[in-house]
Write a protein that holds these residues in place. Structure first.
Motif, PDB file in Angstrom:
ATOM      1  N   LEU A 157       0.842  -1.195   0.000  1.00 15.94           N
ATOM      2  CA  LEU A 157       0.000   0.000   0.000  1.00 15.94           C
ATOM      3  C   LEU A 157       0.880   1.249   0.000  1.00 15.94           C
ATOM      4  O   LEU A 157       1.825   1.347   0.778  1.00 15.94           O
ATOM      5  N   PRO A 158       0.575   2.224  -0.858  1.00 18.55           N
ATOM      6  CA  PRO A 158       1.456   3.386  -1.048  1.00 18.55           C
ATOM      7  C   PRO A 158       1.251   4.483  -0.012  1.00 18.55           C
ATOM      8  O   PRO A 158       0.897   5.613  -0.335  1.00 18.55           O
ATOM      9  N   LEU A 159       1.461   4.174   1.253  1.00 22.95           N
ATOM     10  CA  LEU A 159       1.295   5.190   2.288  1.00 22.95           C
ATOM     11  C   LEU A 159       2.545   6.045   2.422  1.00 22.95           C
ATOM     12  O   LEU A 159       3.662   5.573   2.191  1.00 22.95           O
ATOM     13  N   VAL A 160       2.356   7.300   2.817  1.00 20.32           N
ATOM     14  CA  VAL A 160       3.470   8.173   3.167  1.00 20.32           C
ATOM     15  C   VAL A 160       3.674   8.035   4.669  1.00 20.32           C
ATOM     16  O   VAL A 160       2.794   8.378   5.456  1.00 20.32           O
ATOM     17  N   ASN A 161       4.821   7.522   5.070  1.00 20.03           N
ATOM     18  CA  ASN A 161       5.081   7.271   6.486  1.00 20.03           C
ATOM     19  C   ASN A 161       4.994   8.548   7.316  1.00 20.03           C
ATOM     20  O   ASN A 161       5.450   9.620   6.908  1.00 20.03           O
ATOM     21  N   ASN A 162       4.379   8.400   8.499  1.00 25.67           N
ATOM     22  CA  ASN A 162       4.243   9.494   9.471  1.00 25.67           C
ATOM     23  C   ASN A 162       3.444  10.682   8.924  1.00 25.67           C
ATOM     24  O   ASN A 162       3.639  11.820   9.346  1.00 25.67           O
ATOM     25  N   HIS A 163       2.569  10.384   7.977  1.00 27.65           N
ATOM     26  CA  HIS A 163       1.651  11.406   7.463  1.00 27.65           C
ATOM     27  C   HIS A 163       0.222  11.015   7.820  1.00 27.65           C
ATOM     28  O   HIS A 163      -0.162   9.853   7.675  1.00 27.65           O
ATOM     29  N   ALA A 164      -0.535  11.988   8.319  1.00 23.69           N
ATOM     30  CA  ALA A 164      -1.940  11.721   8.662  1.00 23.69           C
ATOM     31  C   ALA A 164      -2.830  12.395   7.617  1.00 23.69           C
ATOM     32  O   ALA A 164      -2.860  11.987   6.464  1.00 23.69           O
ATOM     33  N   ASP A 165      -3.523  13.458   8.000  1.00 21.40           N
ATOM     34  CA  ASP A 165      -4.397  14.147   7.041  1.00 21.40           C
ATOM     35  C   ASP A 165      -4.068  15.637   6.965  1.00 21.40           C
ATOM     36  O   ASP A 165      -4.930  16.457   6.664  1.00 21.40           O
ATOM     37  N   TYR A 166      -2.820  15.959   7.233  1.00 22.21           N
ATOM     38  CA  TYR A 166      -2.339  17.332   7.117  1.00 22.21           C
ATOM     39  C   TYR A 166      -1.652  17.453   5.762  1.00 22.21           C
ATOM     40  O   TYR A 166      -0.523  17.000   5.581  1.00 22.21           O
ATOM     41  N   THR A 183     -17.365   3.904   0.279  1.00 22.04           N
ATOM     42  CA  THR A 183     -17.977   4.308   1.546  1.00 22.04           C
ATOM     43  C   THR A 183     -16.952   4.321   2.667  1.00 22.04           C
ATOM     44  O   THR A 183     -16.927   5.237   3.499  1.00 22.04           O
ATOM     45  N   HIS A 184     -16.105   3.298   2.718  1.00 21.85           N
ATOM     46  CA  HIS A 184     -15.086   3.203   3.762  1.00 21.85           C
ATOM     47  C   HIS A 184     -13.873   4.017   3.327  1.00 21.85           C
ATOM     48  O   HIS A 184     -13.065   3.579   2.518  1.00 21.85           O
ATOM     49  N   LEU A 185     -13.755   5.202   3.902  1.00 26.94           N
ATOM     50  CA  LEU A 185     -12.722   6.131   3.481  1.00 26.94           C
ATOM     51  C   LEU A 185     -11.437   5.952   4.287  1.00 26.94           C
ATOM     52  O   LEU A 185     -11.468   5.829   5.513  1.00 26.94           O
ATOM     53  N   PHE A 186     -10.330   5.936   3.582  1.00 25.49           N
ATOM     54  CA  PHE A 186      -9.009   5.947   4.190  1.00 25.49           C
ATOM     55  C   PHE A 186      -8.183   6.893   3.331  1.00 25.49           C
ATOM     56  O   PHE A 186      -7.426   6.481   2.475  1.00 25.49           O
ATOM     57  N   LEU A 187      -8.400   8.193   3.562  1.00 26.96           N
ATOM     58  CA  LEU A 187      -7.893   9.211   2.649  1.00 26.96           C
ATOM     59  C   LEU A 187      -6.377   9.196   2.509  1.00 26.96           C
ATOM     60  O   LEU A 187      -5.850   9.459   1.427  1.00 26.96           O
ATOM     61  N   ARG A 188      -5.672   8.892   3.589  1.00 25.87           N
ATOM     62  CA  ARG A 188      -4.221   8.887   3.489  1.00 25.87           C
ATOM     63  C   ARG A 188      -3.716   7.744   2.595  1.00 25.87           C
ATOM     64  O   ARG A 188      -2.563   7.756   2.183  1.00 25.87           O
ATOM     65  N   MET A 220      -8.214   3.625  16.881  1.00 23.40           N
ATOM     66  CA  MET A 220      -6.998   3.536  16.070  1.00 23.40           C
ATOM     67  C   MET A 220      -6.876   2.162  15.424  1.00 23.40           C
ATOM     68  O   MET A 220      -6.535   2.042  14.246  1.00 23.40           O
ATOM     69  N   LEU A 221      -7.172   1.107  16.203  1.00 23.61           N
ATOM     70  CA  LEU A 221      -7.098  -0.249  15.657  1.00 23.61           C
ATOM     71  C   LEU A 221      -8.137  -0.456  14.563  1.00 23.61           C
ATOM     72  O   LEU A 221      -7.863  -1.069  13.532  1.00 23.61           O
ATOM     73  N   SER A 222      -9.347   0.075  14.808  1.00 21.90           N
ATOM     74  CA  SER A 222     -10.410  -0.040  13.812  1.00 21.90           C
ATOM     75  C   SER A 222     -10.044   0.703  12.532  1.00 21.90           C
ATOM     76  O   SER A 222     -10.261   0.208  11.416  1.00 21.90           O
ATOM     77  N   PHE A 223      -9.456   1.880  12.687  1.00 19.39           N
ATOM     78  CA  PHE A 223      -9.054   2.694  11.541  1.00 19.39           C
ATOM     79  C   PHE A 223      -7.959   1.983  10.745  1.00 19.39           C
ATOM     80  O   PHE A 223      -7.980   1.947   9.508  1.00 19.39           O
ATOM     81  N   ALA A 224      -6.992   1.397  11.462  1.00 18.83           N
ATOM     82  CA  ALA A 224      -5.902   0.682  10.801  1.00 18.83           C
ATOM     83  C   ALA A 224      -6.429  -0.534  10.042  1.00 18.83           C
ATOM     84  O   ALA A 224      -6.049  -0.787   8.894  1.00 18.83           O
ATOM     85  N   PHE A 225      -7.316  -1.289  10.689  1.00 16.45           N
ATOM     86  CA  PHE A 225      -7.872  -2.482  10.044  1.00 16.45           C
ATOM     87  C   PHE A 225      -8.707  -2.093   8.835  1.00 16.45           C
ATOM     88  O   PHE A 225      -8.696  -2.768   7.804  1.00 16.45           O
ATOM     89  N   ASP A 226      -9.422  -0.970   8.946  1.00 13.50           N
ATOM     90  CA  ASP A 226     -10.216  -0.468   7.822  1.00 13.50           C
ATOM     91  C   ASP A 226      -9.304  -0.137   6.645  1.00 13.50           C
ATOM     92  O   ASP A 226      -9.626  -0.420   5.485  1.00 13.50           O
ATOM     93  N   GLY A 227      -8.160   0.477   6.940  1.00 10.23           N
ATOM     94  CA  GLY A 227      -7.224   0.827   5.883  1.00 10.23           C
ATOM     95  C   GLY A 227      -6.662  -0.403   5.186  1.00 10.23           C
ATOM     96  O   GLY A 227      -6.550  -0.441   3.963  1.00 10.23           O
TER      97      GLY A 227
END
Length: 330
Positions: A157-166, A183-188, A220-227
């Motif tokens: 997954l192409p995440l930017v490390n240590n970046h949230a939604d700023y 529907t299930h958003l994981f914008l980062r 946080m765990l739910s958000f991570a699992f959703d991602g």
């Protein structure tokens, strides 16, 4: 050269303790950007109230009444941070050349907003705010966060490390982002998929000024699992690998049992039987649960329910008129 119209989108949930300071600091930053001719004087602050139970909306309304640069959106209930942020982005894209999203808790350094805008003026469509370190986090949060980024990297997954939604998004990057309709958003996780020219701005994250975190461990765990489940089917493939591995182990166990039966005339022990039952049973339950998670996401996606509902909007019409006139004469 026409100066770009900037909108700073701020999702808010029960932020009455910190709102006034947040508004004050963001207003100062916006005023400085306007005075220094980085952005248009029609730039604005957009606060999105995500079903707050305190006086957050009243404070947003008060700021709107005394300041033409303030807009507000009130959602009908609490839809969650990602959907509140999306509501602000979808509103801002209609009248902005670039949009910056930031949380209301002032943990993200507002002073680097100027650097965001400078990078945009240099031609970048996406500017990520990236934490320079995680020293303000507890050891547990720091280790779990780093573990999460490593896991996401392993899953491709192409995440930017240590970046949230700023981050800052140009108009065309934001329009591309809004084409993603899940529907299930994981914008980062979605933003890097948009592409376009991007860069990073590093900053030190601060302690929360007031109030309490809106992301306890459970969220946080739910958000991570959703991602993870929103962007990869590798967990499903992992089940297949575990299934083959379990079958192989069972085959070895069967060979061992047959050897014991015919070579030594001993009876298989109770412990080995119970261990096998618990192992296979746990593996099956985990597999069914994970498959169910994916099926549940499909179920929610196909219903195509609205991702959020706006109850009330506070909008200075003069700003819109001025923007539309600019577009007519361009």
């Amino acid at each position: 050269m026409k100066l770009p119209i900037l909108t700073i989108v701020v999702p808010c949930y029960n932020e009455e303790e910190v709102f006034e300071e947040t508004y004050k600091q963001l207003k100062e930053i916006l005023r400085d950007l306007i005075d220094e001719k980085y952005v248009s004087n029609t730039s604005k602050l957009l606060f999105v109230n995500d079903g707050s139970k305190d006086s957050t909306w009243e404070k947003i309304t008060q700021a709107y009444l005394q300041d033409d640069s303030v807009h507000g959106i009130k959602l009908a209930r609490n839809f969650g941070h990602q959907k509140a942020l999306l509501a602000g982005l979808e509103d801002a894209v209609t009248y902005s050349d670039c949009v910056i999203s930031i949380d209301a808790d002032l943990q993200d350094d507002v002073q680097v907003i100027k650097e965001f805008v400078i990078k945009y003026l240099e031609g970048y469509d996406v500017v990520y705010g990236v934490r320079d370190s995680r020293e303000t986090d507890t050891a547990f949060k720091r280790s779990t966060a780093l573990g999460f980024y490593r896991l996401m990297d392993k899953l491709g997954l192409p995440l930017v490390n240590n970046h949230a939604d700023y981050r800052l998004l140009s108009k065309r990057a934001l329009e591309a982002l809004l084409q993603f309709k899940e529907t299930h958003l994981f914008l980062r996780g979605i933003v890097p998929l948009v592409g376009f020219k991007s860069t990073k701005v590093y900053y030190d994250r601060k302690e929360r000024l007031a109030g309490e975190s809106k992301y306890p461990l459970k969220k946080m765990l739910s958000f991570a699992f959703d991602g993870i489940t929103s962007f990869s089917i590798k967990p499903i493939r992992l089940i297949t690998v575990l299934g083959f591995s379990a079958s192989f182990i069972s085959l070895l166990a069967a060979i061992y049992v047959l050897y014991q039966k015919f070579a030594t005339d001993t009876v298989s022990g109770w412990a080995s039987v119970m261990i096998s039952i618990w192992f296979i049973g746990g593996l099956l339950l985990m597999s069914i649960g994970l498959i169910g998670e994916y099926i549940g996401k499909i179920y929610e996606e196909v219903k195509q329910r609205p991702r959020y509902i706006v109850e009330e909007s506070l909008f200075h019409e003069s700003k819109v008129d001025q923007y539309m006139k600019q577009k007519v004469f361009e």
